[in-house]
Design an enzyme around this catalytic site. Structure first.
Site, PDB file in Angstrom:
ATOM      1  N   ALA A   8       0.845  -1.199   0.000  1.00 31.75           N
ATOM      2  CA  ALA A   8       0.000   0.000   0.000  1.00 31.75           C
ATOM      3  C   ALA A   8       0.884   1.253   0.000  1.00 31.75           C
ATOM      4  O   ALA A   8       2.083   1.173   0.289  1.00 31.75           O
ATOM      5  CB  ALA A   8      -0.900  -0.016   1.229  1.00 31.75           C
TER       6      ALA A   8
ATOM      7  N   GLN B 252       1.046   3.580   2.110  1.00 34.25           N
ATOM      8  CA  GLN B 252       1.629   3.810   3.437  1.00 34.25           C
ATOM      9  C   GLN B 252       2.245   2.529   4.007  1.00 34.25           C
ATOM     10  O   GLN B 252       2.246   2.324   5.227  1.00 34.25           O
ATOM     11  CB  GLN B 252       0.569   4.365   4.390  1.00 34.25           C
ATOM     12  N   SER B 253       2.753   1.669   3.153  1.00 36.17           N
ATOM     13  CA  SER B 253       3.323   0.396   3.591  1.00 36.17           C
ATOM     14  C   SER B 253       4.552   0.586   4.496  1.00 36.17           C
ATOM     15  O   SER B 253       5.521   1.244   4.118  1.00 36.17           O
ATOM     16  CB  SER B 253       3.721  -0.413   2.354  1.00 36.17           C
ATOM     17  N   ASN B 254       4.485  -0.036   5.675  1.00 38.13           N
ATOM     18  CA  ASN B 254       5.648  -0.044   6.568  1.00 38.13           C
ATOM     19  C   ASN B 254       6.724  -0.975   6.029  1.00 38.13           C
ATOM     20  O   ASN B 254       7.915  -0.725   6.186  1.00 38.13           O
ATOM     21  CB  ASN B 254       5.246  -0.545   7.962  1.00 38.13           C
TER      22      ASN B 254
ATOM     23  N   CYS C 140       7.388  -1.534   2.867  1.00 34.01           N
ATOM     24  CA  CYS C 140       8.124  -0.870   1.776  1.00 34.01           C
ATOM     25  C   CYS C 140       9.125   0.140   2.338  1.00 34.01           C
ATOM     26  O   CYS C 140      10.261   0.221   1.867  1.00 34.01           O
ATOM     27  CB  CYS C 140       7.145  -0.210   0.804  1.00 34.01           C
TER      28      CYS C 140
END
Ligand SMILES: *Cc1c(COP(=O)(O)O)cnc(C)c1O
Length: 328
Positions: free
Chosen positions: A77, A79-81, A83
């Site tokens: 997503a 806001q992926s943590n 990534c």
């Protein structure tokens, strides 16, 4: 067991701290069955604001280096943590990072996305596809341009990444025994399954008394069911580390009644959990994962799922930067 000889690139500051949630426990004093409460601070793994993906990335980046790769590709997503931590891990290993994100490019970069940019990641936008569905497309483009990309699946959840959580359970077991504490339950947010599968395998090997309760975060499934995914990753991880262990449906405790409005939708349960842990303990939960899991744990306590003599450890999996991207 091959745990000690797998390629590993150190990224995390370990062991992460364990603390007791005394003031929260005090606030539950009208419940005679409230268990003792501990927290494991994997929000403090230390890599660009920390989180659970750091432990997986030690083995994924280790594998990438051992294969001679020069770049990594992963997705999630906006806001992926996962990534954001992958971007930091790649920077630290001197590799290019390509992120395949859901959504469309926003006018302003906030939270994890701002950090992705600071960490030098190259981003592609993929509309409704928020689980890295287009990772193979970007990997192919990179290969065509002469690069050697290493593909990290959604959430870093495969047998290689999950090893990080097998060892995390070993770490917890040693740490609690040194503190003269015993946990009866571990509660953890569970989404792409690598964390819970690794912890369950780790518990079988190093801490058989503890029960791992996974709180599901995301109701969308791709291809196979959530439980099938847990079983598959746990079995593949056992094989990968060379232990003769087999897992079936009954080896996993999954609570799926806290899915609310769906992935990333902040509701009363999440808001209340964030506020409570903030005010009572000075600890920040994230709006997507840990607030839902912590809110679920508080509900399970209220329903007397645990007993007074139990010790319940909440595994904080990070995600803090997303607080600055949400209106909570
Ligand atoms: C990714 C993530 C999880 C879930 O871990 P999985 O291994 O994907 O199940 C939980 N909490 C946070 C903060 C995360 O970023």
């Amino acid at each position: 067991m091959k745990l000690e000889i797998l390629p590993r690139f150190r990224l995390a500051f370990l062991p992460t701290p364990v603390a007791e949630l005394k003031r929260l426990h005090g606030a539950l004093s009208d419940n005679p069955n409230a268990p003792r409460l501990l927290i494991k601070r994997d929000d403090l793994t230390g890599l660009a604001f920390g989180g659970n993906k750091t432990r997986k990335l030690e083995f994924l980046i280790g594998d990438a280096i051992s294969q001679g790769c020069d770049s990594v590709v992963t997705g999630g997503a906006a806001q992926s943590n996962h990534c954001r931590q992958t971007a930091a891990a790649a920077a630290s290993a001197g590799m290019e990072c390509h992120l395949v994100l859901g959504g469309t490019e926003p006018g302003e970069f906030t939270g994890n996305l701002l950090l992705d940019r600071i960490l030098g990641a190259k981003i592609s936008w993929n509309g409704d596809l928020r689980k890295g569905e287009n990772i193979p497309v970007i990997a192919k483009q990179l290969r065509a341009s002469g690069k050697q990309p290493y593909v990290i699946p959604y959430g870093g959840s495969n047998a290689i990444g999950a090893v990080g959580y097998v060892l995390a359970m070993k770490e917890l077991s040693a740490q609690l025994s040194q503190m003269k504490l015993k946990a009866t339950h571990v509660v953890v947010a569970s989404s792409s399954c690598g964390t819970q599968a690794g912890l369950v395998l780790g518990a079988r090997l190093f801490y058989p008394e503890v029960r791992v309760v996974g709180i599901r975060i995301d109701k969308d499934e791709i291809g196979i069911t959530f439980e099938e995914q847990l079983i598959q990753i746990a079995n593949e991880t056992a094989q990968h580390i060379g232990v003769d262990e087999n897992f079936t449906r009954s080896d996993f405790i999954v609570r799926d009644q806290y899915l609310g409005g769906g992935y990333g939708v902040v509701g009363e349960l999440e808001r209340n959990a964030i506020q409570k842990l903030g005010e009572l303990e000075g600890i920040i939960l994230d709006p997507v994962y840990t607030s839902r899991a912590f809110g679920g744990m508080l509900d399970l306590i209220e329903q007397d799922y645990f007993g007074k003599s139990d010790t319940v450890l909440f595994w904080h999996t990070g995600g803090g930067p997303a607080v600055f991207a949400e209106s909570i």
